[in-house]
Motif scaffolding. Structure first.
Motif, PDB file in Angstrom:
ATOM      1  N   MET A  83      42.984  13.822  17.260  1.00  0.00           N
ATOM      2  CA  MET A  83      42.545  12.703  18.407  1.00  0.00           C
ATOM      3  C   MET A  83      43.435  12.414  19.490  1.00  0.00           C
ATOM      4  SD  MET A  83      41.164   9.425  16.589  1.00  0.00           S
ATOM      5  CE  MET A  83      42.003   8.551  15.479  1.00  0.00           C
ATOM      6  N   LEU A  84      44.817  12.517  18.650  1.00  0.00           N
ATOM      7  CA  LEU A  84      45.831  11.890  19.701  1.00  0.00           C
ATOM      8  C   LEU A  84      46.409  12.924  20.563  1.00  0.00           C
ATOM      9  CD1 LEU A  84      47.836  10.023  16.757  1.00  0.00           C
ATOM     10  CD2 LEU A  84      46.369   9.081  18.386  1.00  0.00           C
ATOM     11  N   LEU A  85      46.005  14.095  20.614  1.00  0.00           N
ATOM     12  CA  LEU A  85      46.501  15.222  21.561  1.00  0.00           C
ATOM     13  C   LEU A  85      45.782  14.914  22.953  1.00  0.00           C
ATOM     14  CD1 LEU A  85      45.676  18.247  19.520  1.00  0.00           C
ATOM     15  CD2 LEU A  85      47.799  17.649  20.448  1.00  0.00           C
ATOM     16  N   GLU A  86      46.451  14.952  23.856  1.00  0.00           N
ATOM     17  CA  GLU A  86      46.286  14.597  25.238  1.00  0.00           C
ATOM     18  C   GLU A  86      45.285  16.056  25.612  1.00  0.00           C
ATOM     19  OE1 GLU A  86      46.629  12.538  27.832  1.00  0.00           O
ATOM     20  OE2 GLU A  86      48.431  11.420  26.935  1.00  0.00           O
ATOM     21  N   ARG A  87      44.312  15.927  26.615  1.00  0.00           N
ATOM     22  CA  ARG A  87      43.255  17.016  26.917  1.00  0.00           C
ATOM     23  C   ARG A  87      43.876  18.269  27.142  1.00  0.00           C
ATOM     24  NH1 ARG A  87      41.615  19.763  30.964  1.00  0.00           N
ATOM     25  NH2 ARG A  87      43.027  18.332  32.360  1.00  0.00           N
ATOM     26  N   VAL A  88      45.041  18.622  28.056  1.00  0.00           N
ATOM     27  CA  VAL A  88      45.553  19.648  28.096  1.00  0.00           C
ATOM     28  C   VAL A  88      46.432  20.247  26.927  1.00  0.00           C
ATOM     29  CG1 VAL A  88      47.229  20.912  29.573  1.00  0.00           C
ATOM     30  CG2 VAL A  88      45.696  19.315  30.693  1.00  0.00           C
ATOM     31  N   SER A  89      47.012  19.355  26.090  1.00  0.00           N
ATOM     32  CA  SER A  89      47.760  19.607  24.929  1.00  0.00           C
ATOM     33  C   SER A  89      46.667  20.298  24.073  1.00  0.00           C
ATOM     34  CB  SER A  89      48.698  18.559  24.455  1.00  0.00           C
ATOM     35  OG  SER A  89      49.507  18.326  25.307  1.00  0.00           O
ATOM     36  N   ARG A  90      45.339  19.474  23.922  1.00  0.00           N
ATOM     37  CA  ARG A  90      44.714  20.037  22.916  1.00  0.00           C
ATOM     38  C   ARG A  90      44.136  21.501  23.188  1.00  0.00           C
ATOM     39  NH1 ARG A  90      41.959  15.606  22.113  1.00  0.00           N
ATOM     40  NH2 ARG A  90      41.107  15.596  24.181  1.00  0.00           N
ATOM     41  N   ASN A  91      43.893  22.177  24.545  1.00  0.00           N
ATOM     42  CA  ASN A  91      43.447  23.242  24.977  1.00  0.00           C
ATOM     43  C   ASN A  91      44.522  24.173  24.465  1.00  0.00           C
ATOM     44  OD1 ASN A  91      41.442  22.184  26.142  1.00  0.00           O
ATOM     45  ND2 ASN A  91      42.163  22.230  28.137  1.00  0.00           N
ATOM     46  N   VAL A  92      46.074  23.877  24.786  1.00  0.00           N
ATOM     47  CA  VAL A  92      47.104  24.630  24.295  1.00  0.00           C
ATOM     48  C   VAL A  92      47.163  24.718  22.801  1.00  0.00           C
ATOM     49  CG1 VAL A  92      49.614  25.072  24.430  1.00  0.00           C
ATOM     50  CG2 VAL A  92      48.299  24.103  26.446  1.00  0.00           C
ATOM     51  N   TYR A  93      46.836  23.675  22.294  1.00  0.00           N
ATOM     52  CA  TYR A  93      47.052  23.564  20.591  1.00  0.00           C
ATOM     53  C   TYR A  93      45.985  24.779  20.016  1.00  0.00           C
ATOM     54  CZ  TYR A  93      45.705  22.021  16.060  1.00  0.00           C
ATOM     55  OH  TYR A  93      45.583  21.906  14.705  1.00  0.00           O
ATOM     56  N   PHE A  94      44.476  24.408  20.587  1.00  0.00           N
ATOM     57  CA  PHE A  94      43.397  25.388  20.030  1.00  0.00           C
ATOM     58  C   PHE A  94      43.809  26.729  20.384  1.00  0.00           C
ATOM     59  CE2 PHE A  94      40.818  21.425  19.324  1.00  0.00           C
ATOM     60  CZ  PHE A  94      40.684  21.542  18.224  1.00  0.00           C
ATOM     61  N   GLU A  95      44.170  27.150  21.437  1.00  0.00           N
ATOM     62  CA  GLU A  95      44.348  28.586  21.870  1.00  0.00           C
ATOM     63  C   GLU A  95      45.563  29.013  21.031  1.00  0.00           C
ATOM     64  OE1 GLU A  95      42.525  30.633  23.764  1.00  0.00           O
ATOM     65  OE2 GLU A  95      41.269  28.912  24.167  1.00  0.00           O
ATOM     66  N   THR A  96      46.315  28.341  20.865  1.00  0.00           N
ATOM     67  CA  THR A  96      47.617  28.850  20.316  1.00  0.00           C
ATOM     68  C   THR A  96      47.305  29.175  18.584  1.00  0.00           C
ATOM     69  OG1 THR A  96      49.325  27.757  21.504  1.00  0.00           O
ATOM     70  CG2 THR A  96      49.811  28.326  19.509  1.00  0.00           C
ATOM     71  N   LYS A  97      46.587  28.082  18.149  1.00  0.00           N
ATOM     72  CA  LYS A  97      46.117  28.070  16.790  1.00  0.00           C
ATOM     73  C   LYS A  97      45.176  29.338  16.597  1.00  0.00           C
ATOM     74  CE  LYS A  97      42.789  25.229  14.985  1.00  0.00           C
ATOM     75  NZ  LYS A  97      41.989  26.305  14.457  1.00  0.00           N
ATOM     76  N   ASP A  98      44.115  29.306  17.291  1.00  0.00           N
ATOM     77  CA  ASP A  98      43.157  30.432  17.235  1.00  0.00           C
ATOM     78  C   ASP A  98      43.696  31.800  17.350  1.00  0.00           C
ATOM     79  OD1 ASP A  98      41.450  28.411  16.754  1.00  0.00           O
ATOM     80  OD2 ASP A  98      40.545  28.217  18.692  1.00  0.00           O
ATOM     81  N   ASN A  99      44.776  31.963  18.347  1.00  0.00           N
ATOM     82  CA  ASN A  99      45.479  33.105  18.532  1.00  0.00           C
ATOM     83  C   ASN A  99      46.047  33.740  17.159  1.00  0.00           C
ATOM     84  OD1 ASN A  99      44.592  34.189  21.120  1.00  0.00           O
ATOM     85  ND2 ASN A  99      46.272  33.539  22.200  1.00  0.00           N
ATOM     86  N   LEU A 100      46.581  32.774  16.309  1.00  0.00           N
ATOM     87  CA  LEU A 100      47.109  33.214  15.303  1.00  0.00           C
ATOM     88  C   LEU A 100      46.344  34.003  14.323  1.00  0.00           C
ATOM     89  CD1 LEU A 100      48.643  29.482  14.157  1.00  0.00           C
ATOM     90  CD2 LEU A 100      50.089  31.706  15.023  1.00  0.00           C
TER      91      LEU A 100
END
Length: 188
Positions: A83-100
């Motif tokens: 919940m501490l991720l900024e909005r844009v960082s959350r998007n990059v986080y999820f796309e990176t994580k899911d692409n794994l």
């Protein structure tokens, strides 16, 4: 005399109002500072999880990517870190994580998916691992920007796949920290 009392009442009310705004401003600054400290601690934990996919390591194989994806999911829910991720960082986080662990046909961006799909099957695994390393590097740079730690993104200049990935995640690549690494090319 009542006229003087009215002015005194106005002066006291005004002074209390100014004091109230000052106190509220201090409280907001204190909350922002505490949030920044928590965010830094959370990002440090996430950063440590990325060690197996550092630019100095061999590209992750499928098993390594699965382990990292699981560790990312655990991090997101532990300590309320996600919940501490900024909005844009959350998007990059999820796309990176899911692409794994995404199937090849669902990888983002489309440019990466197409490039890897054209490779020989024996080369795809390594290309997936290299893509994971690059996207994790982009994620680390985005996390640093949340903390106002600007510097040049590590590694090569942003290429067409990097720009497509960041745009897909909602990143404005004309802002810090990306601005200095991009040249405006309307075709990419």
């Amino acid at each position: 005399m009542s006229h003087l009392a009215d002015w005194a009442s106005v002066a006291v009310t005004l002074a209390l109002g100014v004091a109230g705004f000052a106190v509220a401003g201090n409280i907001r600054r204190d909350v922002k500072l505490r949030l920044a400290e928590r965010r830094l601690a959370a990002y440090e934990r996430l950063w440590a999880l990325m060690r197996p996919a550092s630019p100095y390591a061999d590209p992750l194989d499928e098993h390594g990517r699965q382990l990292l994806q699981g560790a990312f999911t655990d991090w997101y829910f532990a300590h309320g870190d996600g919940m501490l991720l900024e909005r844009v960082s959350r998007n990059v986080y999820f796309e990176t994580k899911d692409n794994l662990t995404r199937p090849l046909g669902l990888l983002t961006p489309m440019e990466s998916r197409a490039r890897i799909a054209e490779l020989e099957p024996s080369d795809r695994q390594r290309a997936r691992g290299m893509l994971a390393q690059r996207q994790l590097s982009l994620l680390r740079t985005q996390l640093k920007s949340d903390l106002a730690v600007f510097g040049t993104p590590y590694g090569p200049a942003l290429g067409p796949e990097d720009r497509a990935f960041l745009r897909h995640c909602g990143v404005n690549i004309q802002q810090q920290p990306w601005r200095e690494t991009t040249t405006i090319d309307p075709t990419t």
